[in-house]
Design a protein around this motif. Structure first.
Motif, PDB file in Angstrom:
ATOM      1  N   PRO A 180       0.826  -1.207   0.000  1.00 55.88           N
ATOM      2  CA  PRO A 180       0.000   0.000   0.000  1.00 55.88           C
ATOM      3  C   PRO A 180       0.860   1.256   0.000  1.00 55.88           C
ATOM      4  N   ASP A 181       0.216   2.389  -0.213  1.00 56.26           N
ATOM      5  CA  ASP A 181       0.905   3.675  -0.125  1.00 56.26           C
ATOM      6  C   ASP A 181       1.049   4.114   1.327  1.00 56.26           C
ATOM      7  N   LEU A 182       0.021   3.809   2.114  1.00 53.92           N
ATOM      8  CA  LEU A 182       0.047   4.060   3.551  1.00 53.92           C
ATOM      9  C   LEU A 182      -0.412   2.796   4.259  1.00 53.92           C
ATOM     10  N   LEU A 183       0.312   2.429   5.301  1.00 55.70           N
ATOM     11  CA  LEU A 183       0.027   1.224   6.068  1.00 55.70           C
ATOM     12  C   LEU A 183      -0.239   1.628   7.510  1.00 55.70           C
ATOM     13  N   LEU A 184      -1.327   1.100   8.086  1.00 54.66           N
ATOM     14  CA  LEU A 184      -1.702   1.439   9.453  1.00 54.66           C
ATOM     15  C   LEU A 184      -1.469   0.238  10.356  1.00 54.66           C
ATOM     16  N   LEU A 185      -0.689   0.448  11.417  1.00 52.98           N
ATOM     17  CA  LEU A 185      -0.362  -0.607  12.362  1.00 52.98           C
ATOM     18  C   LEU A 185      -0.701  -0.151  13.778  1.00 52.98           C
ATOM     19  N   GLY A 186      -0.952  -1.104  14.654  1.00 53.11           N
ATOM     20  CA  GLY A 186      -1.245  -0.812  16.053  1.00 53.11           C
ATOM     21  C   GLY A 186      -1.298  -2.112  16.820  1.00 53.11           C
ATOM     22  N   LYS A 187      -2.094  -2.166  17.854  1.00 53.75           N
ATOM     23  CA  LYS A 187      -2.311  -3.360  18.670  1.00 53.75           C
ATOM     24  C   LYS A 187      -1.014  -4.097  18.986  1.00 53.75           C
ATOM     25  N   ALA A 188      -0.640  -5.122  18.216  1.00 54.29           N
ATOM     26  CA  ALA A 188       0.538  -5.931  18.533  1.00 54.29           C
ATOM     27  C   ALA A 188       1.834  -5.142  18.487  1.00 54.29           C
ATOM     28  N   LEU A 189       1.820  -3.955  17.886  1.00 50.21           N
ATOM     29  CA  LEU A 189       3.033  -3.151  17.806  1.00 50.21           C
ATOM     30  C   LEU A 189       3.517  -2.724  19.187  1.00 50.21           C
ATOM     31  N   GLY A 190       2.599  -2.684  20.149  1.00 51.57           N
ATOM     32  CA  GLY A 190       2.973  -2.360  21.524  1.00 51.57           C
ATOM     33  C   GLY A 190       3.198  -3.567  22.395  1.00 51.57           C
ATOM     34  N   GLY A 191       3.134  -4.762  21.813  1.00 50.76           N
ATOM     35  CA  GLY A 191       3.449  -5.975  22.551  1.00 50.76           C
ATOM     36  C   GLY A 191       2.550  -6.264  23.730  1.00 50.76           C
ATOM     37  N   GLY A 192       1.387  -5.621  23.795  1.00 47.76           N
ATOM     38  CA  GLY A 192       0.513  -5.808  24.947  1.00 47.76           C
ATOM     39  C   GLY A 192       1.020  -5.111  26.191  1.00 47.76           C
ATOM     40  N   ILE A 193       1.984  -4.217  26.035  1.00 45.02           N
ATOM     41  CA  ILE A 193       2.588  -3.529  27.184  1.00 45.02           C
ATOM     42  C   ILE A 193       2.223  -2.055  27.192  1.00 45.02           C
ATOM     43  N   VAL A 194       2.400  -1.377  26.073  1.00 45.37           N
ATOM     44  CA  VAL A 194       2.053   0.033  25.948  1.00 45.37           C
ATOM     45  C   VAL A 194       1.314   0.225  24.630  1.00 45.37           C
ATOM     46  N   PRO A 195       0.429   1.223  24.548  1.00 43.13           N
ATOM     47  CA  PRO A 195      -0.241   1.493  23.265  1.00 43.13           C
ATOM     48  C   PRO A 195       0.724   2.126  22.286  1.00 43.13           C
ATOM     49  N   VAL A 196       0.898   1.467  21.135  1.00 38.29           N
ATOM     50  CA  VAL A 196       1.775   1.975  20.079  1.00 38.29           C
ATOM     51  C   VAL A 196       1.064   1.771  18.750  1.00 38.29           C
ATOM     52  N   SER A 197       1.012   2.805  17.927  1.00 38.22           N
ATOM     53  CA  SER A 197       0.500   2.657  16.573  1.00 38.22           C
ATOM     54  C   SER A 197       1.381   3.469  15.645  1.00 38.22           C
ATOM     55  N   ALA A 198       1.160   3.288  14.360  1.00 36.81           N
ATOM     56  CA  ALA A 198       1.994   4.002  13.400  1.00 36.81           C
ATOM     57  C   ALA A 198       1.321   4.040  12.040  1.00 36.81           C
ATOM     58  N   VAL A 199       1.595   5.115  11.312  1.00 38.31           N
ATOM     59  CA  VAL A 199       1.353   5.172   9.875  1.00 38.31           C
ATOM     60  C   VAL A 199       2.719   5.028   9.218  1.00 38.31           C
ATOM     61  N   VAL A 200       2.857   4.052   8.350  1.00 36.88           N
ATOM     62  CA  VAL A 200       4.108   3.855   7.624  1.00 36.88           C
ATOM     63  C   VAL A 200       3.784   4.034   6.147  1.00 36.88           C
ATOM     64  N   GLY A 201       4.610   4.812   5.426  1.00 30.82           N
ATOM     65  CA  GLY A 201       4.224   5.078   4.059  1.00 30.82           C
ATOM     66  C   GLY A 201       5.346   5.531   3.150  1.00 30.82           C
ATOM     67  N   ARG A 202       4.956   5.826   1.924  1.00 31.65           N
ATOM     68  CA  ARG A 202       5.881   6.337   0.930  1.00 31.65           C
ATOM     69  C   ARG A 202       6.386   7.713   1.339  1.00 31.65           C
TER      70      ARG A 202
END
Length: 431
Positions: free
Chosen positions: A278-300
């Protein structure tokens, strides 16, 4: 000025009285029962959830224990936030180590953990730049803002006219803008007026998507697999078709992999099953390992580059503690071990669920260690099945109607998976 030295034989007024009775240590507060804690929650918490009646007090790997000491196999894994299980040693160590240094700087300053996290996540996903946020909904909101800005500055859409195409049955979060393009009445009713600028087309329908694109279209926002809709998997070729259409029509493809990403489906990303990016990828949930809330937009780079200082931000986004844990998550995924486990155990899951079709199960959809199971409504609702599995020591959660969702930690063993499916079979047969 003259001072008098204290009399060494005089009693110290601050010393304890040796003739006084020894103080009695306060008795430890009695630990409240599950029932008492649930009653207390109902009295003092907003009723925006309807949890199953279990009060978790300890967790390790794929198992949790309630306040009375009963053990349960967790087959939900925090809606995929716990892909690596509860308290994975590498993730706990990353958090514990970072706690001894610095946890928050805000983005007013640089910190020594953020660059490594951003680089690692971009390399893992095959994209260029990372925008760190906290929750999945924040990542979705951020992507909508980026897509609109890109439409105005790069594509040339007239100001305040940009539109984003979404799919029916979507679940991207519960903020006001996001529920504006939800078709779930529970999420929408009573929360208007809604944010304009979105068009809904049927999921898994390329022709409808093509027809919805016009000169105002900035992007198409899709879940490669719709989780809340019951793990709905599109037809083969759909995601590749979305990618081709987006490129040909000059719009962005935004993939929401907050639930489907980071190993859950047997690949790092669900879009990899069709070899698309994709041009933009949305991640969250498991990105924080169940320890802290972490999300990200990763993109071009050329898309992410439309953001400039002051136009978007987050006090906690990219904080050192989150970056340390997120980096450890990336390191776990770089080994490929968890993707392989999801593929191997996913085959077991699919085989066992196939045996239940016609025997209490109407249909199911599965990819990797993720399945939506449609139970015969004549047997019970998804909630009722979940409650019966709870009594068997298995934690699952319903989605809609008679559908239950299975998304265990990728760390569970085959024996644990088989045991959970044995319990499901027993509940269905008993009913």
């Amino acid at each position: 000025m003259t001072t008098t030295a204290p009399d060494p034989t005089a009693p110290d007024p601050t010393a304890p009285d040796p003739t006084a009775p020894a103080p009695t240590a306060p008795a430890p507060a009695a630990r409240r029962s599950s029932g008492a804690l649930i009653e207390a929650e109902n009295a003092c918490l907003a009723h925006n959830y309807h949890p199953l009646p279990v009060v978790v007090a300890h967790a390790e790997g794929a198992w949790v224990r309630d306040v009375e000491g009963r053990r349960y196999l967790d087959m939900l894994a925090g809606y995929s936030a716990l892909n690596f299980g509860h308290r994975h040693p590498a993730l706990i160590e990353a958090a514990r180590s970072q706690l001894d240094h610095v946890t928050l700087t805000s983005r007013a300053f640089h910190n020594d953990r953020l660059a490594g996290f951003a680089e690692g996540l971009a390399q893992l996903t095959g994209l260029d730049m990372t925008l760190p946020m906290n929750t999945g909904a924040e990542a979705v909101e951020s992507a909508v803002k980026i897509a609109r800005k890109w439409a105005y500055e790069v594509k040339g859409v007239a100001e305040d006219r940009a539109t984003v195409i979404v799919a029916s049955g979507n679940f991207h979060g519960r903020t006001t803008t996001i529920v504006s393009f939800s078709d779930d009445p529970t999420a929408r009713t009573g929360f208007g007026p809604f944010t304009p600028g979105f068009r809904t087309v049927p999921y898994d329908d390329l022709a409808a998507l093509e027809a919805a694109v016009d000169e105002t279209t900035a992007a198409v926002l899709l879940e490669p697999i719709q989780g809340e809709a019951g793990v709905r998997i599109p037809s083969d070729g759909y995601l590749a078709g979305v990618r081709e259409l987006a490129s040909r029509r000059g719009i962005l493809f935004i993939a929401d992999e907050i639930q489907s990403g980071l190993g859950r489906t047997g690949a790092t990303l669900a879009v990899e099953h069709e070899g698309v990016r994709p041009d933009l990828l949305l991640l969250g949930k498991a990105l924080g390992g169940g320890i802290v809330p972490v999300s990200a937009v990763v993109g071009r780079r050329d898309v992410m580059g439309v953001l400039r200082p002051g136009e978007h931000g987050s006090t906690f986004g990219g904080n050192p503690l989150a970056a340390a844990v997120g980096t450890a998550v990336v390191d776990l995924l770089n080994t490929g071990e968890f993707q392989q486990r999801a593929r191997e155990l996913g085959s077991v899951l699919t085989e066992r669920l196939s045996q239940l079709v016609g025997r209490g199960v109407l249909a199911f959809r599965a990819r990797g260690l993720w399945a939506g199971v449609d139970v015969d409504p004549a047997i019970g609702t998804g909630r009722e099945i979940s409650e019966r599995l709870l009594a068997e020591g298995i934690l699952v959660k319903d989605t809609h109607g008679s559908t239950i969702r299975l998304a265990p930690p990728l760390t569970l063993t085959r024996e644990e998976l088989e045991s959970a499916l044995d319990s499901l079979q027993k509940v269905l047969y008993r009913l």
